[in-house]
Design a protein around this motif. Structure first.
Motif, PDB file in Angstrom:
ATOM      1  N   ASP A   1     -14.744   3.619 -11.989  1.00  0.00           N
ATOM      2  CA  ASP A   1     -13.947   2.549 -12.590  1.00  0.00           C
ATOM      3  C   ASP A   1     -12.562   2.562 -11.922  1.00  0.00           C
ATOM      4  O   ASP A   1     -11.799   3.516 -12.096  1.00  0.00           O
ATOM      5  CB  ASP A   1     -13.836   2.817 -14.098  1.00  0.00           C
ATOM      6  CG  ASP A   1     -12.868   1.867 -14.792  1.00  0.00           C
ATOM      7  OD1 ASP A   1     -12.346   0.947 -14.122  1.00  0.00           O
ATOM      8  OD2 ASP A   1     -12.621   2.062 -16.001  1.00  0.00           O
ATOM      9  N   ALA A   2     -12.244   1.492 -11.198  1.00  0.00           N
ATOM     10  CA  ALA A   2     -10.999   1.447 -10.417  1.00  0.00           C
ATOM     11  C   ALA A   2      -9.761   1.319 -11.292  1.00  0.00           C
ATOM     12  O   ALA A   2      -8.638   1.458 -10.812  1.00  0.00           O
ATOM     13  CB  ALA A   2     -11.065   0.292  -9.417  1.00  0.00           C
ATOM     14  N   THR A   3      -9.969   1.071 -12.617  1.00  0.00           N
ATOM     15  CA  THR A   3      -8.810   0.944 -13.497  1.00  0.00           C
ATOM     16  C   THR A   3      -8.604   2.211 -14.344  1.00  0.00           C
ATOM     17  O   THR A   3      -7.714   2.263 -15.193  1.00  0.00           O
ATOM     18  CB  THR A   3      -8.964  -0.264 -14.453  1.00  0.00           C
ATOM     19  OG1 THR A   3     -10.113  -0.021 -15.276  1.00  0.00           O
ATOM     20  CG2 THR A   3      -9.162  -1.566 -13.693  1.00  0.00           C
ATOM     21  N   ALA A   4      -9.424   3.219 -14.108  1.00  0.00           N
ATOM     22  CA  ALA A   4      -9.377   4.430 -14.943  1.00  0.00           C
ATOM     23  C   ALA A   4      -8.053   5.182 -14.782  1.00  0.00           C
ATOM     24  O   ALA A   4      -7.511   5.721 -15.740  1.00  0.00           O
ATOM     25  CB  ALA A   4     -10.552   5.333 -14.617  1.00  0.00           C
ATOM     26  N   PHE A   5      -7.552   5.242 -13.562  1.00  0.00           N
ATOM     27  CA  PHE A   5      -6.268   5.920 -13.298  1.00  0.00           C
ATOM     28  C   PHE A   5      -5.309   4.898 -12.719  1.00  0.00           C
ATOM     29  O   PHE A   5      -5.695   4.079 -11.874  1.00  0.00           O
ATOM     30  CB  PHE A   5      -6.449   7.064 -12.282  1.00  0.00           C
ATOM     31  CG  PHE A   5      -7.249   8.210 -12.813  1.00  0.00           C
ATOM     32  CD1 PHE A   5      -6.620   9.332 -13.335  1.00  0.00           C
ATOM     33  CD2 PHE A   5      -8.648   8.167 -12.786  1.00  0.00           C
ATOM     34  CE1 PHE A   5      -7.368  10.391 -13.834  1.00  0.00           C
ATOM     35  CE2 PHE A   5      -9.398   9.226 -13.281  1.00  0.00           C
ATOM     36  CZ  PHE A   5      -8.759  10.346 -13.804  1.00  0.00           C
TER      37      PHE A   5
ATOM     38  N   ASP B   1     -14.267   7.972 -10.781  1.00  0.00           N
ATOM     39  CA  ASP B   1     -13.138   7.170 -11.280  1.00  0.00           C
ATOM     40  C   ASP B   1     -11.875   7.412 -10.441  1.00  0.00           C
ATOM     41  O   ASP B   1     -11.137   6.473 -10.128  1.00  0.00           O
ATOM     42  CB  ASP B   1     -12.848   7.497 -12.753  1.00  0.00           C
ATOM     43  CG  ASP B   1     -13.872   6.875 -13.693  1.00  0.00           C
ATOM     44  OD1 ASP B   1     -14.702   6.070 -13.210  1.00  0.00           O
ATOM     45  OD2 ASP B   1     -13.853   7.200 -14.894  1.00  0.00           O
ATOM     46  N   VAL B   2     -11.620   8.676 -10.106  1.00  0.00           N
ATOM     47  CA  VAL B   2     -10.456   8.982  -9.268  1.00  0.00           C
ATOM     48  C   VAL B   2     -10.627   8.302  -7.905  1.00  0.00           C
ATOM     49  O   VAL B   2      -9.705   7.658  -7.396  1.00  0.00           O
ATOM     50  CB  VAL B   2     -10.277  10.512  -9.075  1.00  0.00           C
ATOM     51  CG1 VAL B   2      -9.205  10.798  -8.034  1.00  0.00           C
ATOM     52  CG2 VAL B   2      -9.903  11.183 -10.398  1.00  0.00           C
ATOM     53  N   ALA B   3     -11.814   8.443  -7.320  1.00  0.00           N
ATOM     54  CA  ALA B   3     -12.065   7.857  -5.994  1.00  0.00           C
ATOM     55  C   ALA B   3     -11.852   6.346  -6.035  1.00  0.00           C
ATOM     56  O   ALA B   3     -11.193   5.764  -5.152  1.00  0.00           O
ATOM     57  CB  ALA B   3     -13.482   8.191  -5.529  1.00  0.00           C
ATOM     58  N   ALA B   4     -12.396   5.685  -7.062  1.00  0.00           N
ATOM     59  CA  ALA B   4     -12.295   4.224  -7.159  1.00  0.00           C
ATOM     60  C   ALA B   4     -10.848   3.791  -7.398  1.00  0.00           C
ATOM     61  O   ALA B   4     -10.378   2.808  -6.811  1.00  0.00           O
ATOM     62  CB  ALA B   4     -13.197   3.707  -8.280  1.00  0.00           C
ATOM     63  N   SER B   5     -10.119   4.537  -8.251  1.00  0.00           N
ATOM     64  CA  SER B   5      -8.730   4.166  -8.558  1.00  0.00           C
ATOM     65  C   SER B   5      -7.845   4.370  -7.334  1.00  0.00           C
ATOM     66  O   SER B   5      -6.949   3.564  -7.051  1.00  0.00           O
ATOM     67  CB  SER B   5      -8.200   4.992  -9.735  1.00  0.00           C
ATOM     68  OG  SER B   5      -9.021   4.812 -10.867  1.00  0.00           O
ATOM     69  N   PHE B   6      -8.087   5.460  -6.604  1.00  0.00           N
ATOM     70  CA  PHE B   6      -7.329   5.711  -5.374  1.00  0.00           C
ATOM     71  C   PHE B   6      -7.604   4.596  -4.361  1.00  0.00           C
ATOM     72  O   PHE B   6      -6.690   3.995  -3.798  1.00  0.00           O
ATOM     73  CB  PHE B   6      -7.727   7.083  -4.785  1.00  0.00           C
ATOM     74  CG  PHE B   6      -7.443   7.197  -3.321  1.00  0.00           C
ATOM     75  CD1 PHE B   6      -6.140   7.422  -2.867  1.00  0.00           C
ATOM     76  CD2 PHE B   6      -8.459   7.055  -2.382  1.00  0.00           C
ATOM     77  CE1 PHE B   6      -5.866   7.491  -1.504  1.00  0.00           C
ATOM     78  CE2 PHE B   6      -8.194   7.121  -1.020  1.00  0.00           C
ATOM     79  CZ  PHE B   6      -6.887   7.345  -0.583  1.00  0.00           C
ATOM     80  N   GLN B   7      -8.876   4.321  -4.130  1.00  0.00           N
ATOM     81  CA  GLN B   7      -9.251   3.309  -3.140  1.00  0.00           C
ATOM     82  C   GLN B   7      -8.615   1.958  -3.471  1.00  0.00           C
ATOM     83  O   GLN B   7      -8.102   1.257  -2.591  1.00  0.00           O
ATOM     84  CB  GLN B   7     -10.774   3.182  -3.108  1.00  0.00           C
ATOM     85  CG  GLN B   7     -11.303   2.166  -2.127  1.00  0.00           C
ATOM     86  CD  GLN B   7     -12.825   2.220  -2.058  1.00  0.00           C
ATOM     87  OE1 GLN B   7     -13.405   2.924  -1.245  1.00  0.00           O
ATOM     88  NE2 GLN B   7     -13.480   1.469  -2.919  1.00  0.00           N
ATOM     89  N   GLN B   8      -8.609   1.629  -4.781  1.00  0.00           N
ATOM     90  CA  GLN B   8      -8.033   0.344  -5.195  1.00  0.00           C
ATOM     91  C   GLN B   8      -6.534   0.297  -4.913  1.00  0.00           C
ATOM     92  O   GLN B   8      -5.998  -0.738  -4.508  1.00  0.00           O
ATOM     93  CB  GLN B   8      -8.316   0.097  -6.687  1.00  0.00           C
ATOM     94  CG  GLN B   8      -8.073  -1.341  -7.105  1.00  0.00           C
ATOM     95  CD  GLN B   8      -8.906  -2.327  -6.283  1.00  0.00           C
ATOM     96  OE1 GLN B   8     -10.115  -2.142  -6.133  1.00  0.00           O
ATOM     97  NE2 GLN B   8      -8.275  -3.353  -5.710  1.00  0.00           N
ATOM     98  N   ALA B   9      -5.855   1.433  -5.125  1.00  0.00           N
ATOM     99  CA  ALA B   9      -4.398   1.478  -4.869  1.00  0.00           C
ATOM    100  C   ALA B   9      -4.130   1.213  -3.388  1.00  0.00           C
ATOM    101  O   ALA B   9      -3.214   0.453  -3.040  1.00  0.00           O
ATOM    102  CB  ALA B   9      -3.830   2.828  -5.298  1.00  0.00           C
ATOM    103  N   VAL B  10      -4.914   1.816  -2.510  1.00  0.00           N
ATOM    104  CA  VAL B  10      -4.734   1.603  -1.061  1.00  0.00           C
ATOM    105  C   VAL B  10      -4.998   0.141  -0.726  1.00  0.00           C
ATOM    106  O   VAL B  10      -4.207  -0.513  -0.028  1.00  0.00           O
ATOM    107  CB  VAL B  10      -5.682   2.518  -0.237  1.00  0.00           C
ATOM    108  CG1 VAL B  10      -5.550   2.223   1.247  1.00  0.00           C
ATOM    109  CG2 VAL B  10      -5.392   3.988  -0.518  1.00  0.00           C
ATOM    110  N   ILE B  11      -6.093  -0.385  -1.245  1.00  0.00           N
ATOM    111  CA  ILE B  11      -6.473  -1.768  -0.936  1.00  0.00           C
ATOM    112  C   ILE B  11      -5.389  -2.737  -1.411  1.00  0.00           C
ATOM    113  O   ILE B  11      -4.996  -3.653  -0.678  1.00  0.00           O
ATOM    114  CB  ILE B  11      -7.841  -2.112  -1.578  1.00  0.00           C
ATOM    115  CG1 ILE B  11      -8.951  -1.317  -0.885  1.00  0.00           C
ATOM    116  CG2 ILE B  11      -8.123  -3.611  -1.524  1.00  0.00           C
ATOM    117  CD1 ILE B  11     -10.318  -1.452  -1.548  1.00  0.00           C
ATOM    118  N   ASP B  12      -4.896  -2.541  -2.640  1.00  0.00           N
ATOM    119  CA  ASP B  12      -3.888  -3.464  -3.192  1.00  0.00           C
ATOM    120  C   ASP B  12      -2.676  -3.555  -2.270  1.00  0.00           C
ATOM    121  O   ASP B  12      -2.171  -4.652  -1.996  1.00  0.00           O
ATOM    122  CB  ASP B  12      -3.429  -2.999  -4.576  1.00  0.00           C
ATOM    123  CG  ASP B  12      -4.471  -3.282  -5.649  1.00  0.00           C
ATOM    124  OD1 ASP B  12      -5.481  -3.941  -5.335  1.00  0.00           O
ATOM    125  OD2 ASP B  12      -4.274  -2.825  -6.801  1.00  0.00           O
TER     126      ASP B  12
END
Ligand code: KG4
Ligand code: ZN
Length: 339
Positions: free
Chosen positions: A193-197, A243-254
């Motif tokens: 879940d990319a919004t978890a963190f 969740d950490v992986a998805a949240s981190f990846q989303q931060a980079v992408i944003d």
């Protein structure tokens, strides 16, 4: 009749050779990855990389020529990435390319590896894409360029610390996902879940087009293991790791997508060319597509095999060949971009 180019890439941990025409059309693109050699060290070991290039480069060149159906004596120009990269690794390719150019009596052309990552998008498009905004997101670089032409690269912004790919690699190591990190984080993130963190998006609301990823990496470290350094170095079981992986990846992408949007607006250009290993990341590609559609801009992003390191992207040499920009016989390897 076509002119055949033979190109060599040894800047990091891929030993690569390609054959292309002056159009440019790629006839062969051979990449021997060294992942197996570096995995147990958790990162690229420069000396190991250089030695492996020495062992692998000639067979890789042979294979590229064979696949292209081109004999060595038909090669009309030799191209090589001579900067930036690991200096010992670059030297192997530069030495081989020089020798081939001398023996064949053909021009030697030096290509900048970072610029070539943008040119990969031109190569894949099959037609001119300049002027455009160029975004290179690799293991060593995260840079935005204004590119009026295929040989003109004006830096708009770059990372002040870690490159985005480097952040992927470090977070993968933190999460115990192994090497190389980018694809491993992408796979893990797919179930999370990319919004978890809520991880930081450095400089997101800053006018500059620069990037910073080291704070993000530290935030991931603290989220996983606490700030006191006393917590056990293992993640709680369950969904935390994806969740950490998805949240981190989303931060980079944003951050990458928003800065690319700003670069388009600032330059007034409606074309974005993206390259480098991180451009192989599928959620990043999808986010770029949405942004480009929003902005009414055209997105040029190569297929995955032309995003990660390869020698076909050295087809930027064709542009130099047209302008007779040969490299001098004392061409050197330069480890730093722009140095
Ligand atoms: O362009 P590249 O092959 O080599 C350099 O010039 O540095 O980029 C390698 C970087 C590595 O950090 C790797 O983890 C990252 O690209 N990478 C990815 C993916 N595939 C490779 N990062 C995120 N998602 C991916 N699928
Ligand atoms: Zn690269």
């Amino acid at each position: 009749m076509s002119l055949y180019f033979l190109a060599v890439e040894t800047s990091c941990d891929e030993t690569a050779a390609a054959v292309f025409t002056d159009e440019p059309v790629v006839l062969a693109n051979v990449v021997a990855s060294q992942t197996d050699l570096h995995a147990r060290f958790g990162g690229v070991v420069p000396e190991v990389a250089a030695r492996a290039h020495l062992q692998r480069l000639l067979p890789v060149i042979d294979e590229a020529l064979r696949k292209a159906g081109v004999r060595l004596d038909q090669v009309g120009a030799v191209a090589v990435h001579n900067t930036p990269g690991l200096v010992g690794a670059l030297l192997v390719g530069v030495s081989a390319a020089k020798m081939l150019a001398v023996v064949l009596g053909v021009p030697l052309i030096a290509v900048n590896h970072v610029e070539a990552h943008v040119y990969a998008a031109r190569l894949a498009a099959g037609h001119d894409i300049f002027p455009c905004v160029g975004l290179v997101v690799s293991g060593g670089h995260t840079s935005l360029f204004h590119c009026p032409g295929p040989l003109e690269f004006e830096l708009l912004g770059a990372t002040l610390d870690d490159a985005a790919g480097e952040a992927f690699d470090k977070v993968a190591a933190l999460l115990g996902l192994g090497f190389p990190g980018g694809p491993a984080v992408e796979r893990e993130a797919a179930g999370g879940d990319a919004t978890a963190f809520r991880f930081p998006r450095s400089f997101l609301h800053d006018d500059r087009l620069d990037f910073s990823f080291s704070g993000l990496k530290t935030a991931v470290l603290y989220a996983c293991f606490g700030q006191d350094g006393k917590s056990p170095l293992s993640l709680p079981p369950g969904r935390t790791r994806p969740d950490v992986a998805a949240s981190f990846q989303q931060a980079v992408i944003d951050v990458l997508v928003e800065k690319a949007r700003r670069a388009l607006r600032r330059t007034g250009l409606k074309r974005l060319a993206v390259g480098g290993g991180v451009a192989a990341n599928r959620p990043f590609r999808a986010a770029l597509e949405r942004m480009a559609a929003d902005e009414g801009a055209e997105l040029f992003i190569p297929p995955l095999a032309l995003c990660t390191d390869n020698a076909a992207m050295a087809a930027q040499a064709v542009e130099k060949w047209r302008r007779r920009l040969w490299a001098p016989p004392d061409l050197d390897a330069r480890p730093n971009y722009g140095a």
